[in-house]
Write an enzyme that holds these catalytic residues in place. Structure first.
Site, short mmCIF file in Angstrom:
data_model
loop_
_atom_site.label_atom_id
_atom_site.label_comp_id
_atom_site.label_asym_id
_atom_site.label_seq_id
_atom_site.Cartn_x
_atom_site.Cartn_y
_atom_site.Cartn_z
N GLU A 269 101.31 88.39 11.23
CA GLU A 269 100.25 87.39 11.13
C GLU A 269 100.23 86.49 12.37
OE1 GLU A 269 99.27 86.77 6.55
OE2 GLU A 269 101.10 85.74 7.13
N CYS B 25 102.95 76.45 8.51
CA CYS B 25 104.29 76.77 9.00
C CYS B 25 105.16 77.34 7.90
CB CYS B 25 105.02 75.52 9.45
SG CYS B 25 104.34 74.74 10.86
N ASN C 114 106.22 73.44 3.37
CA ASN C 114 105.10 74.18 2.79
C ASN C 114 105.65 75.21 1.81
OD1 ASN C 114 102.93 73.03 4.39
ND2 ASN C 114 103.89 74.07 6.13
N LEU D 220 115.75 72.07 13.94
CA LEU D 220 117.03 71.44 13.62
C LEU D 220 117.22 71.35 12.08
CD1 LEU D 220 119.53 70.16 14.91
CD2 LEU D 220 118.37 67.95 14.75
N HIS D 221 116.36 70.60 11.44
CA HIS D 221 116.26 70.56 9.97
C HIS D 221 117.42 69.93 9.21
CE1 HIS D 221 112.79 73.00 10.69
NE2 HIS D 221 113.43 74.12 10.85
N GLY E 57 109.36 85.54 12.98
CA GLY E 57 110.46 86.05 13.80
C GLY E 57 111.11 85.00 14.67
N CYS F 80 116.45 81.75 6.94
CA CYS F 80 116.46 80.30 6.68
C CYS F 80 115.92 80.10 5.27
CB CYS F 80 115.63 79.54 7.71
SG CYS F 80 116.21 79.79 9.39
N CYS G 12 112.39 88.88 10.00
CA CYS G 12 113.35 88.06 10.75
C CYS G 12 114.73 88.34 10.19
CB CYS G 12 112.99 86.57 10.60
SG CYS G 12 113.98 85.48 11.65
N CYS H 143 99.28 80.45 17.31
CA CYS H 143 100.67 80.59 16.88
C CYS H 143 100.97 82.09 16.75
CB CYS H 143 100.84 79.87 15.54
SG CYS H 143 102.49 80.04 14.85
N CYS I 96 112.10 79.33 4.47
CA CYS I 96 111.07 80.05 5.24
C CYS I 96 110.67 81.36 4.56
CB CYS I 96 111.60 80.33 6.65
SG CYS I 96 110.48 81.34 7.63
N1 SAH Z 1 111.96 81.45 14.26
C1 SAH Z 1 111.54 80.33 15.00
C2 SAH Z 1 110.05 80.17 15.08
C3 SAH Z 1 109.25 80.43 13.84
S1 SAH Z 1 109.31 79.29 12.53
C4 SAH Z 1 112.18 79.07 14.45
O1 SAH Z 1 112.75 79.12 13.38
O2 SAH Z 1 112.10 78.05 15.12
C5 SAH Z 1 108.32 77.90 13.07
C6 SAH Z 1 108.74 76.57 12.41
O3 SAH Z 1 108.34 76.52 11.02
C7 SAH Z 1 110.22 76.37 12.41
O4 SAH Z 1 110.57 75.06 12.76
C8 SAH Z 1 110.57 76.65 10.98
O5 SAH Z 1 111.81 76.11 10.65
C9 SAH Z 1 109.41 76.03 10.26
N2 SAH Z 1 109.31 76.44 8.86
C10 SAH Z 1 109.77 77.57 8.29
N3 SAH Z 1 109.47 77.60 6.97
C11 SAH Z 1 108.81 76.47 6.69
C12 SAH Z 1 108.21 75.94 5.50
N4 SAH Z 1 108.23 76.61 4.36
N5 SAH Z 1 107.59 74.75 5.57
C13 SAH Z 1 107.53 74.08 6.75
N6 SAH Z 1 108.05 74.54 7.91
C14 SAH Z 1 108.69 75.71 7.89
FE1 SF4 Z 2 113.33 83.31 11.05
FE2 SF4 Z 2 112.39 80.96 12.05
FE3 SF4 Z 2 111.89 81.69 9.50
FE4 SF4 Z 2 114.37 80.98 10.23
S1 SF4 Z 2 112.54 79.66 10.22
S2 SF4 Z 2 113.84 82.75 8.93
S3 SF4 Z 2 114.47 81.83 12.29
S4 SF4 Z 2 111.19 82.75 11.31
#
Ligand code: SAH
Ligand code: SF4
Length: 399
Positions: free
Chosen positions: A132, A382, A339, A263-264, A208, A156, A152, A145, A159
């Site tokens: 996507e 995101c 989200n 970072l999170h 990814g 995380c 991936c 984006c 995600c």
């Molecule tokens: N893999 C890379 C880039 C893709 S994710 C990374 O992790 O940085 C892009 C951003 O969206 C990252 O900061 C990720 O942590 C955030 N993200 C992932 N799942 C999310 C969610 N459910 N709600 C809000 N942000 C999220």
């Molecule tokens: Fe992969 Fe980024 Fe999602 Fe973590 S937040 S699972 S590194 S896409």
């Protein structure tokens, strides 16, 4: 490694971050390499070849190197998808080129536009794998984006993509092709000469982990930055990583694009759990890599992404600890309200709590915008991206 990519000797900052570690990451990434980029007639895909590779292909074909320059202009400046459009090349030569080469785009499976103008595409690659891509318009500009992998490896916890196991890396052509297909959709060809463009930025924040597909993203972003084509300045490109520390040095040295770091969490204990890569590259090493990132300055700050998870990482004490951790870094913080996706294990922080958190950061001098979720109605926000490839594969195997 692409032949044209110069190996930049980056001194290992600590014993654990050696060149060997980078070599290991690149070797692992090669295991998920994309298939050969040829179409069903055996014609070689030109989109995604670096300038050097394109020149080599043209010379092997028996033509002079200047043809490569012309073809580059047609593909990346004019957006040509057919050799017949290349009016600076004689018709018989166009026909010969078309026998051997192709200029493709990822196929559009679906295109959805949100009530807020965000557009999401489900793209299908030649081997039927899908990713996507999202376009997020602002008033006088907009970011595309793009995804870098199908799935991936990095699970995380918050995600959606992380629940889909890694199928494979995308090729450079499949990566830059997403941006080109988005420009096709808005008719933004040839490359606008003015500063204002609708598709003005690239954010490498889709599906990814880009730094686990380094060679391909590097080639794709160098194509995007080439002045005789798409000509996006590196300041208009932001690469987001969950913290692949050894590759951050290389990306900084070779690409110099804006860096965003997911970072999170402010303690290793929590980050180990929600961003499992932290077990390998803990917060201290991640921040050290940020301090080393070239070009970071007050004018070009590193963005720290921080997903706001209700009751998990959103306390005021954690905001104060974040301020302490960021001390001395040219940084801003992007607070992303979580989200949700089907089955997700967290809730979004309360609005008032996000504000309290943001105020602490702002008072300490860190700009901390709260990211407005875009395209939620079409699951384009995101962390909501996920394709059906895995399920489709299983269904195919069962059939
Ligand atoms: N893999 C890379 C880039 C893709 S994710 C990374 O992790 O940085 C892009 C951003 O969206 C990252 O900061 C990720 O942590 C955030 N993200 C992932 N799942 C999310 C969610 N459910 N709600 C809000 N942000 C999220
Ligand atoms: Fe992969 Fe980024 Fe999602 Fe973590 S937040 S699972 S590194 S896409």
């Amino acid at each position: 490694m692409n032949a044209q990519t110069p190996a930049i000797p980056v001194a290992p900052p600590t014993a654990s971050l050696t060149e060997a570690e980078r070599t290991r990451i690149l070797a692992k990434s090669a295991l998920f390499a994309p298939p050969a980029q040829v179409d069903e007639h055996g014609r070689r895909e030109l989109v995604g070849l670096s300038r050097e590779e394109l020149t080599q292909a043209v010379v092997e074909f028996g033509e002079k190197p200047f043809r490569a320059k012309q073809i580059w202009h047609w593909i990346y400046f004019q957006g040509a998808r057919d050799f017949a459009q290349m009016s600076s090349i004689a018709k018989p030569m166009q026909a010969k080129l078309a026998e051997r080469f192709t200029i493709g785009r990822p196929g559009v499976t679906t295109e959805q536009t949100s009530t807020d103008g965000t557009r999401k595409w489900l793209f299908q690659m030649r081997d039927k794998q899908q990713v996507e891509t999202v376009y997020i318009p602002e008033e006088d500009r907009g970011a595309v984006c793009i995804s870098t992998q199908v799935g991936c490896t990095l699970s995380c916890r918050f995600c959606h993509t992380g629940t889909q196991k890694l199928v494979r890396n995308l090729s450079a052509g499949e990566i830059i092709g997403q941006f080109m297909a988005a420009r096709d959709s808005y008719g933004e060809w040839p490359t606008p000469q003015s500063e204002t463009r609708m598709l003005s930025n690239i954010v490498v924040m889709g599906m990814g982990e880009p730094l686990y597909n380094y060679e391909n993203i590097a080639t794709a972003l160098k194509i995007a930055m080439d002045n005789e084509g798409i000509a996006l300045s590196r300041r208009r490109i932001t690469l987001s990583t969950s913290g692949v520390v050894p590759m951050m040095d290389r990306a900084g040295a070779e690409l110099g694009v804006n860096l965003a770091v997911s970072l999170h969490a402010v303690t290793d204990e929590l980050r180990d759990e929600i961003v499992p890569l932290n077990r390998k590259y803990p917060i201290k090493e991640l921040l050290a890599a940020c301090h080393r990132y070239p070009g970071a300055s007050n004018a070009r700050r590193i963005t720290f992404e921080y997903v706001m998870l209700d009751g998990i990482n959103d306390s005021e004490a954690e905001a104060r600890e974040l301020v302490r951790l960021l001390h001395g870094l040219p940084a801003k913080v992007n607070l992303i309200p979580f989200n949700p996706w089907p089955g997700s294990p967290y809730a979004t922080s309360k609005r008032a709590q996000i504000e309290r958190f943001a105020n602490i950061l702002n008072d300490a001098g860190y700009s901390s915008p709260v990211r407005r979720p875009r395209g939620k109605d079409i699951m384009a926000a995101c962390g909501q991206l996920k394709t059906e490839s895995e399920r489709a594969k299983k269904a195919a195997a069962a059939a």
